[in-house]
Scaffold this motif. Structure first.
Motif, PDB file in Angstrom:
ATOM      1  N   SER A 186      55.183  40.751  27.164  1.00 14.56           N
ATOM      2  CA  SER A 186      54.306  40.404  26.266  1.00 14.56           C
ATOM      3  C   SER A 186      53.346  39.278  26.370  1.00 14.56           C
ATOM      4  O   SER A 186      53.757  38.407  27.103  1.00 14.56           O
ATOM      5  N   TYR A 187      52.230  39.100  25.760  1.00 15.59           N
ATOM      6  CA  TYR A 187      51.408  38.097  25.636  1.00 15.59           C
ATOM      7  C   TYR A 187      52.235  36.708  24.912  1.00 15.59           C
ATOM      8  O   TYR A 187      51.774  35.647  25.156  1.00 15.59           O
ATOM      9  N   SER A 188      53.084  37.062  24.251  1.00 10.85           N
ATOM     10  CA  SER A 188      53.620  35.952  23.401  1.00 10.85           C
ATOM     11  C   SER A 188      54.645  35.211  24.269  1.00 10.85           C
ATOM     12  O   SER A 188      55.265  34.174  23.938  1.00 10.85           O
ATOM     13  N   ASP A 189      55.019  35.707  25.340  1.00 10.48           N
ATOM     14  CA  ASP A 189      56.145  34.987  26.312  1.00 10.48           C
ATOM     15  C   ASP A 189      55.468  33.932  26.606  1.00 10.48           C
ATOM     16  O   ASP A 189      54.130  33.865  27.105  1.00 10.48           O
ATOM     17  N   ASP A 190      56.323  32.778  27.153  1.00  5.39           N
ATOM     18  CA  ASP A 190      55.747  31.700  27.817  1.00  5.39           C
ATOM     19  C   ASP A 190      54.920  31.772  28.945  1.00  5.39           C
ATOM     20  O   ASP A 190      53.961  31.260  29.595  1.00  5.39           O
ATOM     21  N   ILE A 191      55.602  32.715  29.947  1.00  3.22           N
ATOM     22  CA  ILE A 191      55.346  32.838  31.241  1.00  3.22           C
ATOM     23  C   ILE A 191      53.830  33.478  31.178  1.00  3.22           C
ATOM     24  O   ILE A 191      52.976  33.361  32.238  1.00  3.22           O
ATOM     25  N   SER A 192      53.755  34.420  30.215  1.00  2.90           N
ATOM     26  CA  SER A 192      52.431  35.264  30.098  1.00  2.90           C
ATOM     27  C   SER A 192      51.279  34.042  29.671  1.00  2.90           C
ATOM     28  O   SER A 192      50.175  34.217  30.306  1.00  2.90           O
ATOM     29  N   VAL A 196      47.756  33.778  32.014  1.00  5.29           N
ATOM     30  CA  VAL A 196      46.528  33.959  31.271  1.00  5.29           C
ATOM     31  C   VAL A 196      45.806  32.696  31.320  1.00  5.29           C
ATOM     32  O   VAL A 196      44.636  32.899  31.814  1.00  5.29           O
ATOM     33  N   SER A 197      46.265  31.590  31.185  1.00  5.58           N
ATOM     34  CA  SER A 197      45.619  30.196  31.310  1.00  5.58           C
ATOM     35  C   SER A 197      45.188  30.122  32.907  1.00  5.58           C
ATOM     36  O   SER A 197      44.036  29.724  33.012  1.00  5.58           O
ATOM     37  N   ILE A 198      46.048  30.358  33.804  1.00  4.22           N
ATOM     38  CA  ILE A 198      45.687  30.431  35.100  1.00  4.22           C
ATOM     39  C   ILE A 198      44.352  31.280  35.476  1.00  4.22           C
ATOM     40  O   ILE A 198      43.508  31.151  36.247  1.00  4.22           O
ATOM     41  N   SER A 199      44.601  32.642  35.120  1.00  7.39           N
ATOM     42  CA  SER A 199      43.727  33.545  35.418  1.00  7.39           C
ATOM     43  C   SER A 199      42.332  33.274  34.924  1.00  7.39           C
ATOM     44  O   SER A 199      41.319  33.484  35.600  1.00  7.39           O
ATOM     45  N   VAL A 200      42.175  32.689  33.571  1.00  3.24           N
ATOM     46  CA  VAL A 200      40.920  32.426  33.027  1.00  3.24           C
ATOM     47  C   VAL A 200      40.418  31.259  33.749  1.00  3.24           C
ATOM     48  O   VAL A 200      39.199  31.268  33.969  1.00  3.24           O
ATOM     49  N   LEU A 201      41.023  30.460  34.241  1.00  2.00           N
ATOM     50  CA  LEU A 201      40.771  29.084  34.901  1.00  2.00           C
ATOM     51  C   LEU A 201      40.225  29.587  36.497  1.00  2.00           C
ATOM     52  O   LEU A 201      39.110  28.997  36.867  1.00  2.00           O
ATOM     53  N   LEU A 239      37.662  40.041  39.765  1.00  2.00           N
ATOM     54  CA  LEU A 239      38.272  41.146  39.169  1.00  2.00           C
ATOM     55  C   LEU A 239      39.657  41.126  39.351  1.00  2.00           C
ATOM     56  O   LEU A 239      40.539  41.596  38.624  1.00  2.00           O
ATOM     57  N   SER A 240      40.038  40.647  40.745  1.00  2.00           N
ATOM     58  CA  SER A 240      41.665  40.466  40.600  1.00  2.00           C
ATOM     59  C   SER A 240      42.183  39.436  39.786  1.00  2.00           C
ATOM     60  O   SER A 240      43.269  39.654  39.259  1.00  2.00           O
ATOM     61  N   PHE A 241      41.466  38.503  39.539  1.00  2.00           N
ATOM     62  CA  PHE A 241      41.904  37.492  38.335  1.00  2.00           C
ATOM     63  C   PHE A 241      42.018  38.299  37.058  1.00  2.00           C
ATOM     64  O   PHE A 241      42.947  37.955  36.131  1.00  2.00           O
ATOM     65  N   VAL A 417      52.257  39.851  39.096  1.00  2.40           N
ATOM     66  CA  VAL A 417      51.132  39.080  38.648  1.00  2.40           C
ATOM     67  C   VAL A 417      51.124  37.728  39.274  1.00  2.40           C
ATOM     68  O   VAL A 417      50.135  37.174  39.639  1.00  2.40           O
ATOM     69  N   PHE A 418      52.259  36.994  39.644  1.00  3.25           N
ATOM     70  CA  PHE A 418      52.132  35.838  40.468  1.00  3.25           C
ATOM     71  C   PHE A 418      51.533  36.149  41.935  1.00  3.25           C
ATOM     72  O   PHE A 418      51.072  35.254  42.327  1.00  3.25           O
ATOM     73  N   THR A 419      52.034  37.197  42.400  1.00  4.68           N
ATOM     74  CA  THR A 419      51.375  37.524  43.961  1.00  4.68           C
ATOM     75  C   THR A 419      50.038  37.779  43.769  1.00  4.68           C
ATOM     76  O   THR A 419      49.103  37.318  44.764  1.00  4.68           O
ATOM     77  N   ILE A 420      49.291  38.478  42.731  1.00  4.76           N
ATOM     78  CA  ILE A 420      47.964  38.755  42.651  1.00  4.76           C
ATOM     79  C   ILE A 420      47.235  37.411  42.599  1.00  4.76           C
ATOM     80  O   ILE A 420      46.258  37.189  43.523  1.00  4.76           O
ATOM     81  N   LEU A 421      47.716  36.533  41.497  1.00  2.00           N
ATOM     82  CA  LEU A 421      47.063  35.310  41.334  1.00  2.00           C
ATOM     83  C   LEU A 421      47.102  34.428  42.653  1.00  2.00           C
ATOM     84  O   LEU A 421      45.979  33.731  43.093  1.00  2.00           O
TER      85      LEU A 421
END
Length: 458
Positions: A186-192, A196-201, A239-241, A417-421
């Motif tokens: 979920s979005y509330s998890d710390d790892i999420s 999200v922060s890395i993806s937006v950056l 788009l991949s991010f 998600v980690f692999t995609i990023l």
């Protein structure tokens, strides 16, 4: 006489029935003188016909104290038994009489009642436990063992435990079934939050690089590296991010379909673009030779056609996958005992690994071809950057496979998600960071004169 009776009882197995009857014939004629109004005697059944008084005996520490109160009587002749329960004093469970049960007062004793003991070999099993018989012991003797995980007993003295339903689990006391915890990334998890922060950056970094390329659209470096494919590659990386958001939150059938199709198609377009750029680099330098056959293939159309054709193959694989066995939402109640994992089932395993396999094939071909032309002139050649980017890309996705197979639950999604990023960031940094550095900090190298002079020197 008492000794004779004792000897008879001890050696009874050696005495015949007739001899016992003979002995009873003589004993029954004896007259007993007791301090009673009735004269006791043996009846025809061999019973001592007398009124028995039932007295209460209590053990306190190492001594017996006699309570001089009748608690009942029994008459053989009348076949009557009388018990006064209120007058009985019982020992405690630890075999010690209740404190003050026998209190001497003058010449008598005062009786205090204690708890009536249970006529049991073992205590009753409480909820959360079940009976376990002891071998070679009477059936009333048993042990109380806790119920196994996922089982309960909600009554006292249960013989067996009850299995909870598939979506339930036993509580800590094992006396009640409770719903299993529902788990997903979920979005509330710390790892999420980190994802999200890395993806937006990284999306912002990609937009910044795209802005640099638009601002310097007519410069030598931007034009020399096929502007159209460069923008296609930047859009695919961005788009991949953004497709990371499809992997977060409660999965449903739509997101399950979109997540695998999105990253499969996007990465295939990106790698196809890199492969087309590599092919264009090879053709460009081969065509400079006099009378070269490849001269007619120079131009913008060839790399674009290559990128489109290679991407269409991946789209076809995805369409076949969707039409036969598409991904769907799944509730996994077996990976964890006390949790239900809501996840996406790939549907067709062949379809899933076909998408990954084709993407890996494009990356491998692009890596090999870029490695072959990496020594061509630096001012026009970006093959060395493509080589390194494909090395990073392939390494990340190869390492992802054992990690993907060895994890379970929401951590499978975290691995994806980690692999995609990481793979997208590898493409962005290896391909575009060197160009941006030259555009911003070495503008003297971003000129047609410098390009031709270096070409002539080679």
């Amino acid at each position: 006489m008492a000794k004779a009776l004792h000897d008879i009882s001890v050696h009874q197995k050696y005495i015949t029935r007739s001899k016992i009857n003979q002995l009873h014939h003589y004993i029954s004629k004896i007259t007993y003188l007791l301090d009673m109004s009735d004269e006791p005697f043996f009846n025809d059944n061999g019973e001592f016909a007398y009124h028995y008084k039932i007295m209460n005996w209590i053990k306190e520490e190492n001594d017996f104290c006699y309570v001089d109160i009748d608690v009942g009587n029994y008459s053989i002749s009348g076949q009557q038994l009388y018990i006064n329960k209120q007058a009985i004093t019982w020992n405690r469970k630890d075999n010690k009489v209740l404190e003050g049960a026998c209190i001497e007062q003058g010449g008598g004793m005062e009786v205090q009642n204690a708890e009536v003991p249970l006529s049991r070999c073992s205590e009753m099993c409480q909820p959360g436990t079940r009976k376990k018989s002891r071998s070679s012991i009477h059936s009333c003797c048993h042990d109380c063992v806790p119920c196994s995980e996922g089982e309960i007993s909600n009554t006292t003295g249960s013989e067996n435990c009850i299995q909870c339903l598939e979506d339930e689990w036993s509580n800590e006391k094992k006396d009640r079934c409770i719903p299993k915890l529902v788990q997903f990334l979920s979005y509330s998890d710390d790892i999420s939050t980190v994802f999200v922060s890395i993806s937006v950056l990284l999306c912002l970094v990609t937009l910044f690089i795209m802005g640099i390329f638009i601002s310097y659209l007519d410069t030598t470096i931007v034009k020399a590296n096929n502007r159209s494919l460069s923008f296609v590659l930047l859009v695919c990386i961005m788009l991949s991010f953004l497709c990371v958001f499809l992997f977060l939150g409660h999965p449903i059938n739509v997101t399950c379909i979109l997540r695998v199709m999105t990253f499969g198609v996007i990465f295939s377009i990106a790698v196809s673009s890199l492969l087309a750029k590599t092919i264009m680099v090879y053709i460009a330098f081969t065509a400079t030779k006099p009378g070269s056959y490849w001269r007619k293939w120079l131009g913008v159309k060839l790399p674009n056609v290559v990128a489109v054709l290679l991407s269409c193959v991946q789209c076809t694989i995805c369409l076949i996958w969707l039409s036969t066995s598409p991904p769907f939402e799944e509730m996994d109640a077996h990976s964890y005992q006390d949790k239900i994992v809501i996840q996406c089932n790939e549907g067709s395993v062949i379809g899933f690994y076909s998408v990954l396999g084709y993407m890996g094939f494009l990356a491998a071909v692009s890596f090999v071809l870029a490695f072959m032309v990496r020594t061509l002139p630096d001012s026009f050649n970006e093959a060395k950057y493509i080589t390194f980017s494909m090395l990073v890309f392939c390494s990340v996705w190869i390492a992802m496979i054992p990690a993907y197979l060895s994890t379970k639950g929401k951590y499978v999604v975290a691995v994806e998600v980690f692999t995609i990023l990481v793979s997208s960031a590898g493409l962005l940094s290896c391909i575009f960071f060197p160009k941006c550095f030259m555009i911003l900090f070495r503008p003297d190298l971003n000129t047609q004169t410098d390009l031709l002079s270096k070409k002539n020197r080679l």
